[in-house]
Structure formats: structure tokens, C-alpha cells
Design a protein around this motif. Structure first.
Motif, PDB file in Angstrom:
ATOM      1  N   THR A 212       0.837  -1.198   0.000  1.00  0.00           N
ATOM      2  CA  THR A 212       0.000   0.000   0.000  1.00  0.00           C
ATOM      3  C   THR A 212       0.874   1.251   0.000  1.00  0.00           C
ATOM      4  N   LYS A 213       0.626   2.108  -0.947  1.00  0.00           N
ATOM      5  CA  LYS A 213       1.448   3.308  -1.045  1.00  0.00           C
ATOM      6  C   LYS A 213       0.570   4.517  -1.330  1.00  0.00           C
ATOM      7  N   TYR A 214       1.138   5.669  -1.029  1.00  0.00           N
ATOM      8  CA  TYR A 214       0.432   6.915  -1.278  1.00  0.00           C
ATOM      9  C   TYR A 214       0.573   7.276  -2.752  1.00  0.00           C
ATOM     10  N   GLU A 215      -0.549   7.549  -3.376  1.00  0.00           N
ATOM     11  CA  GLU A 215      -0.544   7.925  -4.773  1.00  0.00           C
ATOM     12  C   GLU A 215      -1.166   9.310  -4.931  1.00  0.00           C
ATOM     13  N   LYS A 216      -0.648  10.055  -5.865  1.00  0.00           N
ATOM     14  CA  LYS A 216      -1.153  11.390  -6.110  1.00  0.00           C
ATOM     15  C   LYS A 216      -2.622  11.336  -6.500  1.00  0.00           C
ATOM     16  N   GLY A 217      -3.435  12.150  -5.827  1.00  0.00           N
ATOM     17  CA  GLY A 217      -4.850  12.219  -6.155  1.00  0.00           C
ATOM     18  C   GLY A 217      -5.713  11.164  -5.506  1.00  0.00           C
ATOM     19  N   MET A 218      -5.138  10.310  -4.640  1.00  0.00           N
ATOM     20  CA  MET A 218      -5.957   9.266  -4.017  1.00  0.00           C
ATOM     21  C   MET A 218      -6.886   9.872  -2.973  1.00  0.00           C
ATOM     22  N   THR A 219      -8.033   9.240  -2.797  1.00  0.00           N
ATOM     23  CA  THR A 219      -9.021   9.658  -1.800  1.00  0.00           C
ATOM     24  C   THR A 219      -9.004   8.612  -0.694  1.00  0.00           C
ATOM     25  N   ALA A 220      -8.561   9.004   0.492  1.00  0.00           N
ATOM     26  CA  ALA A 220      -8.333   7.996   1.517  1.00  0.00           C
ATOM     27  C   ALA A 220      -8.458   8.566   2.923  1.00  0.00           C
ATOM     28  N   ILE A 221      -8.425   7.634   3.891  1.00  0.00           N
ATOM     29  CA  ILE A 221      -8.441   7.973   5.312  1.00  0.00           C
ATOM     30  C   ILE A 221      -7.256   7.281   5.960  1.00  0.00           C
ATOM     31  N   GLU A 222      -6.500   8.008   6.767  1.00  0.00           N
ATOM     32  CA  GLU A 222      -5.366   7.396   7.458  1.00  0.00           C
ATOM     33  C   GLU A 222      -5.366   7.824   8.918  1.00  0.00           C
ATOM     34  N   GLY A 223      -4.764   6.983   9.749  1.00  0.00           N
ATOM     35  CA  GLY A 223      -4.699   7.298  11.161  1.00  0.00           C
ATOM     36  C   GLY A 223      -4.042   6.192  11.943  1.00  0.00           C
ATOM     37  N   THR A 224      -4.364   6.128  13.231  1.00  0.00           N
ATOM     38  CA  THR A 224      -3.740   5.165  14.139  1.00  0.00           C
ATOM     39  C   THR A 224      -4.799   4.555  15.048  1.00  0.00           C
ATOM     40  N   VAL A 225      -4.633   3.265  15.338  1.00  0.00           N
ATOM     41  CA  VAL A 225      -5.513   2.567  16.274  1.00  0.00           C
ATOM     42  C   VAL A 225      -4.703   2.219  17.516  1.00  0.00           C
ATOM     43  N   THR A 226      -5.206   2.638  18.673  1.00  0.00           N
ATOM     44  CA  THR A 226      -4.513   2.375  19.937  1.00  0.00           C
ATOM     45  C   THR A 226      -5.470   1.806  20.970  1.00  0.00           C
ATOM     46  N   ASP A 227      -4.896   1.278  22.074  1.00  0.00           N
ATOM     47  CA  ASP A 227      -5.733   0.832  23.174  1.00  0.00           C
ATOM     48  C   ASP A 227      -5.989   2.027  24.100  1.00  0.00           C
ATOM     49  N   GLU A 228      -6.638   1.769  25.222  1.00  0.00           N
ATOM     50  CA  GLU A 228      -7.016   2.848  26.132  1.00  0.00           C
ATOM     51  C   GLU A 228      -5.813   3.569  26.743  1.00  0.00           C
ATOM     52  N   GLU A 229      -4.666   2.881  26.752  1.00  0.00           N
ATOM     53  CA  GLU A 229      -3.460   3.475  27.310  1.00  0.00           C
ATOM     54  C   GLU A 229      -2.618   4.184  26.254  1.00  0.00           C
ATOM     55  N   GLY A 230      -3.123   4.188  25.017  1.00  0.00           N
ATOM     56  CA  GLY A 230      -2.400   4.861  23.955  1.00  0.00           C
ATOM     57  C   GLY A 230      -1.367   4.004  23.243  1.00  0.00           C
ATOM     58  N   LYS A 231      -1.340   2.702  23.532  1.00  0.00           N
ATOM     59  CA  LYS A 231      -0.381   1.816  22.874  1.00  0.00           C
ATOM     60  C   LYS A 231      -0.922   1.385  21.512  1.00  0.00           C
ATOM     61  N   PRO A 232      -0.089   1.427  20.468  1.00  0.00           N
ATOM     62  CA  PRO A 232      -0.556   1.041  19.127  1.00  0.00           C
ATOM     63  C   PRO A 232      -0.929  -0.431  19.055  1.00  0.00           C
ATOM     64  N   LEU A 233      -1.973  -0.723  18.282  1.00  0.00           N
ATOM     65  CA  LEU A 233      -2.455  -2.094  18.136  1.00  0.00           C
ATOM     66  C   LEU A 233      -2.216  -2.576  16.711  1.00  0.00           C
ATOM     67  N   GLU A 234      -1.649  -3.769  16.592  1.00  0.00           N
ATOM     68  CA  GLU A 234      -1.287  -4.317  15.290  1.00  0.00           C
ATOM     69  C   GLU A 234      -2.309  -5.353  14.822  1.00  0.00           C
ATOM     70  N   GLY A 235      -2.491  -5.425  13.499  1.00  0.00           N
ATOM     71  CA  GLY A 235      -3.304  -6.483  12.899  1.00  0.00           C
ATOM     72  C   GLY A 235      -4.801  -6.268  12.945  1.00  0.00           C
ATOM     73  N   LEU A 236      -5.256  -5.054  13.264  1.00  0.00           N
ATOM     74  CA  LEU A 236      -6.686  -4.778  13.298  1.00  0.00           C
ATOM     75  C   LEU A 236      -7.135  -4.164  11.979  1.00  0.00           C
ATOM     76  N   ARG A 237      -8.410  -4.307  11.683  1.00  0.00           N
ATOM     77  CA  ARG A 237      -8.956  -3.775  10.427  1.00  0.00           C
ATOM     78  C   ARG A 237      -9.926  -2.632  10.719  1.00  0.00           C
ATOM     79  N   VAL A 238      -9.841  -1.617   9.882  1.00  0.00           N
ATOM     80  CA  VAL A 238     -10.743  -0.480   9.986  1.00  0.00           C
ATOM     81  C   VAL A 238     -11.793  -0.617   8.885  1.00  0.00           C
ATOM     82  N   PHE A 239     -13.055  -0.634   9.284  1.00  0.00           N
ATOM     83  CA  PHE A 239     -14.159  -0.783   8.345  1.00  0.00           C
ATOM     84  C   PHE A 239     -14.858   0.565   8.177  1.00  0.00           C
ATOM     85  N   VAL A 240     -15.169   0.892   6.936  1.00  0.00           N
ATOM     86  CA  VAL A 240     -15.731   2.197   6.603  1.00  0.00           C
ATOM     87  C   VAL A 240     -17.199   2.045   6.228  1.00  0.00           C
TER      88      VAL A 240
END
Length: 264
Positions: free
Chosen positions: A147-175
Motif C-alpha cells: 500500500t502506497k500513497y498515490e497522487k490524487g488518491m481519496t483515503a483515510i489514514e490514522g492510528t488505532v490504539t488501546d485505552e493506554e495509547g499503545k498502538p495495536l497491530e493487525g486490526l482492520r478499519v471498516f468504513v
């Protein structure tokens, strides 16, 4: 009294007429075979149908759109599935590892229905009719692109963390396109990285709502599963995305699901 009786009869007539009209709208059928020259009948492969009225053509190399209808291919390479009348894009996928599901993986065999110009081909389904696509003998091996950033793409990006602010790996974001976020999502991300970051291409501008889960496919949550959404549970946050822009800094804090009444 007479006026009330007439009103009642009119309402009854409207109800019966609407019911009969709805009953007349029968589903249609899509049928065919997937039998390749090298592998023969593609038994246990998946047939994925995407309703044109709901979203854009599937393009796993750019974004992950969730199919509207799925069915399996039998041992003879045949399939038949009933769908509401409409126009559909068709994809067929044979898993290299049949225990997996969700987005395509390296080594999966795929077929995308395309026209002579290479564009996604629409399959038209009429009420009460069968649309036969014939025997498909083609298949290509899926190779995942990073997955790479392409010019003109329409997308959402961010970070998923637990309640303590630690990043979580392997989760999926559904839109989703509605704040209720029930049923089938419009798009899905790849699994979050070890830094908790995600990027999901939504293809079109619009108003979206985000939900996070640990696996693809929905179903009831299990005890200990990380899940949640962007915003408060009673007030999902709106994500406005403009065409050709990436909506950044969407930080989603989630927690583990706990079964109520679970014995200690």
C-alpha cells in the motif's frame, strides 16, 4: 361513519396493492462455471458480486470493497446464486489456503470479469430471469502490492490504539456510510501495522464512519477481542473526505470486548 369506512377501504386498497407489487419483484439468478485449463474445476472457490448501485467496481490493488453477495463453487466448478434485479461486477477467487477469508492474499487465483478494454464488466440481472455467464477458463495469480500513497488518491489514514495509547497491530478499519454502522461496510483496510497505523482508500468523497475489529467477516464479538469505533459509542464521529485528498490524523482508541456476566 361512512367517511371513516371509505378511508379505511382506501388504506386497505393501498396496502394490498403495495404488497402485491412487492411480491411481483422476483429475484434473478446468476449462474456459470469456473473451470480452468491448468486446474480444472475450481471447487470451493468464492464468487463475489458487487452491486453497482452501492459502490465502485472492485479494485483490490487500490482499495478493498466488501462484496454485496457471495456464494461458493461446487466440485464440478458450477455456481448459481439468486440476487435482486440490478447490475453487478463479478470476481471469483480460489484461495491458496482455504482456511483464510477476507481480502485476497499472495498466491490466490482470481478472475475479474472485464470487457475488451480491460474495464470492469457489468452483469445485468432481471427479475425472474437467469443470467448465464458461461464457462470461465481464465485465472491469474494474485500478487499483493505494498500500500502506497498515490497522487490524487481519496483515503483515510490514522492510528488505532488501546485505552493506554499503545498502538495495536493487525486490526482492520471498516468504513460505513451511515452512523449506525450495521450490516456490510463499504470499504475495509488492511491490518494495522506494528505502529497501529492504517490507510484505507475510499475511492469517492463523502461522509464516513469508522469501526475497528480484529478480523474480517463480522459476526458476534468474542470475549477479549479488540473492537470499537471512531468517536463515542452513542455519538460516532463523522469523517468528511474530499475527492483527491487524504483525511489524516484519525486516531481511534478502542478496548477489549468483555462478555457481561462472565464468571470470575
Amino acid at each position: 361513519m361512512i367517511r371513516r369506512y371509505i378511508t379505511y377501504c382506501l388504506l386497505l386498497f393501498v396496502f394490498v396493492t403495495a404488497t402485491c407489487f412487492a411480491a411481483e419483484i422476483k429475484q434473478g439468478t446468476i449462474s456459470g462455471k469456473w473451470i480452468t485449463k491448468n486446474d480444472g474445476p475450481m471447487a470451493n472457490a468464492q464468487v463475489l458480486l458487487f452491486d453497482m448501485a452501492v459502490g465502485p467496481p472492485p479494485a483490490s490493488e487500490k482499495y478493498l470493497r466488501v462484496p454485496d453477495v457471495t456464494t461458493s463453487i461446487d466440485n464440478d466448478g458450477k455456481f448459481s446464486v439468486q440476487v435482486p434485479p440490478g447490475r453487478y461486477y463479478l470476481v471469483m477467487r480460489k484461495r491458496a489456503d482455504e482456511s483464510t477469508f477476507g481480502p485476497p492474499r499472495d498466491g490466490d487465483l482470481q478472475y475479474y470479469s472485464r470487457d475488451n478494454r480491460g474495464k470492469a464488466k457489468l452483469i445485468i440481472v432481471k427479475s425472474g430471469k437467469e443470467t448465464k455467464i458461461g464457462t470461465i477458463s481464465e485465472a491469474s495469480v494474485f500478487k499483493k502490492r505494498q500500500t502506497k500513497y498515490e497522487k490524487g488518491m481519496t483515503a483515510i489514514e490514522g492510528t488505532v490504539t488501546d485505552e493506554e495509547g499503545k498502538p495495536l497491530e493487525g486490526l482492520r478499519v471498516f468504513v460505513y456510510t451511515s452512523p449506525e454502522m450495521v450490516g456490510k461496510p463499504q470499504y475495509a483496510s488492511e491490518g494495522t501495522g506494528n505502529d497501529g497505523k492504517f490507510l484505507v482508500n475510499v475511492n469517492n468523497e463523502g461522509t464516513y464512519y469508522l469501526k475497528v475489529r480484529s478480523h474480517y467477516g463480522g459476526g458476534k464479538p468474542v470475549d477479549g477481542e479488540f473492537m470499537g469505533g471512531y468517536g463515542r459509542p452513542d455519538a460516532p464521529a463523522v469523517v468528511e473526505v474530499k475527492k483527491g485528498q487524504i483525511k489524516s490524523d484519525i486516531n481511534i482508541s478502542i478496548q477489549k470486548f468483555v462478555v457481561r456476566g462472565k464468571p470470575e
